[in-house]
Design a protein around this motif. Structure first.
Motif, PDB file in Angstrom:
ATOM      1  N   ALA A   1       0.830  -1.209   0.000  1.00 50.98           N
ATOM      2  CA  ALA A   1       0.000   0.000   0.000  1.00 50.98           C
ATOM      3  C   ALA A   1       0.864   1.259   0.000  1.00 50.98           C
ATOM      4  N   ALA A   2       0.349   2.293  -0.630  1.00 51.40           N
ATOM      5  CA  ALA A   2       1.036   3.591  -0.638  1.00 51.40           C
ATOM      6  C   ALA A   2       1.001   4.187   0.765  1.00 51.40           C
ATOM      7  N   LEU A   3       2.007   4.986   1.071  1.00 46.18           N
ATOM      8  CA  LEU A   3       2.077   5.685   2.350  1.00 46.18           C
ATOM      9  C   LEU A   3       1.558   7.108   2.185  1.00 46.18           C
ATOM     10  N   SER A   4       0.822   7.590   3.160  1.00 50.13           N
ATOM     11  CA  SER A   4       0.422   8.999   3.159  1.00 50.13           C
ATOM     12  C   SER A   4       1.618   9.820   3.642  1.00 50.13           C
ATOM     13  N   LYS A   5       1.543  11.139   3.478  1.00 50.32           N
ATOM     14  CA  LYS A   5       2.618  12.001   3.981  1.00 50.32           C
ATOM     15  C   LYS A   5       2.799  11.814   5.477  1.00 50.32           C
ATOM     16  N   ALA A   6       1.679  11.731   6.196  1.00 46.35           N
ATOM     17  CA  ALA A   6       1.743  11.576   7.653  1.00 46.35           C
ATOM     18  C   ALA A   6       2.386  10.241   8.040  1.00 46.35           C
ATOM     19  N   GLU A   7       1.980   9.154   7.381  1.00 46.02           N
ATOM     20  CA  GLU A   7       2.551   7.832   7.664  1.00 46.02           C
ATOM     21  C   GLU A   7       4.048   7.809   7.387  1.00 46.02           C
ATOM     22  N   PHE A   8       4.445   8.334   6.229  1.00 44.93           N
ATOM     23  CA  PHE A   8       5.853   8.338   5.860  1.00 44.93           C
ATOM     24  C   PHE A   8       6.667   9.151   6.861  1.00 44.93           C
ATOM     25  N   THR A   9       6.145  10.308   7.226  1.00 46.50           N
ATOM     26  CA  THR A   9       6.844  11.171   8.189  1.00 46.50           C
ATOM     27  C   THR A   9       7.015  10.450   9.518  1.00 46.50           C
ATOM     28  N   GLU A  10       5.949   9.845   9.999  1.00 43.12           N
ATOM     29  CA  GLU A  10       5.999   9.174  11.298  1.00 43.12           C
ATOM     30  C   GLU A  10       6.898   7.940  11.269  1.00 43.12           C
TER      31      GLU A  10
END
Length: 129
Positions: free
Chosen positions: A83-92
């Protein structure tokens, strides 16, 4: 590490061999994913040539270097069935932990530099006993 850093700004995609010596390198691919590591450079080069990364597409807030990096990572993830990562997920998941660690290191380095200590770089792994 030796290599090329791809980055995207108002002038388009850049490939820099120097000038990034103080950046943080975040491992995104497990070392055992040999086939992906072998094709990483080719995938990144092809991705960087896409129309989305032309200079006139750059927007400081919405379509920037962070967007470039995350879009490439998500392209690779999706090609591998993830699954693709959201900006928030990637940042965290990737950025916060490493930036916190880097901040601690830099703070310690500054403290040592102002004391009676001398910082000696380690020899490359192949030169260590």
């Amino acid at each position: 590490f030796a290599g090329v850093v791809y980055n995207f700004d108002e002038e388009g995609v850049h490939r820099d061999g120097s000038g990034w010596e103080e950046c943080i390198s975040i491992p995104l691919v497990q070392p055992d994913v040999w086939e992906l590591l072998q094709h990483w450079d080719k995938l990144l080069e092809e991705f960087s040539l896409e129309e989305a990364w032309l200079p006139h597409r750059y927007d400081e807030q919405q379509h920037n270097c962070f967007t470039f990096a995350l879009a490439f990572i998500n392209r690779v993830r999706q090609a591998r069935g993830r699954a693709a990562l959201s900006k928030a997920e990637f940042t965290e998941r990737f950025l916060l932990a490493h930036s916190t660690e880097a901040s601690r290191y830099l703070r310690l380095r500054r403290q040592l530099a102002h004391s009676d200590c001398y910082i000696v770089p380690l020899a490359p792994p192949e030169q260590r006993g």
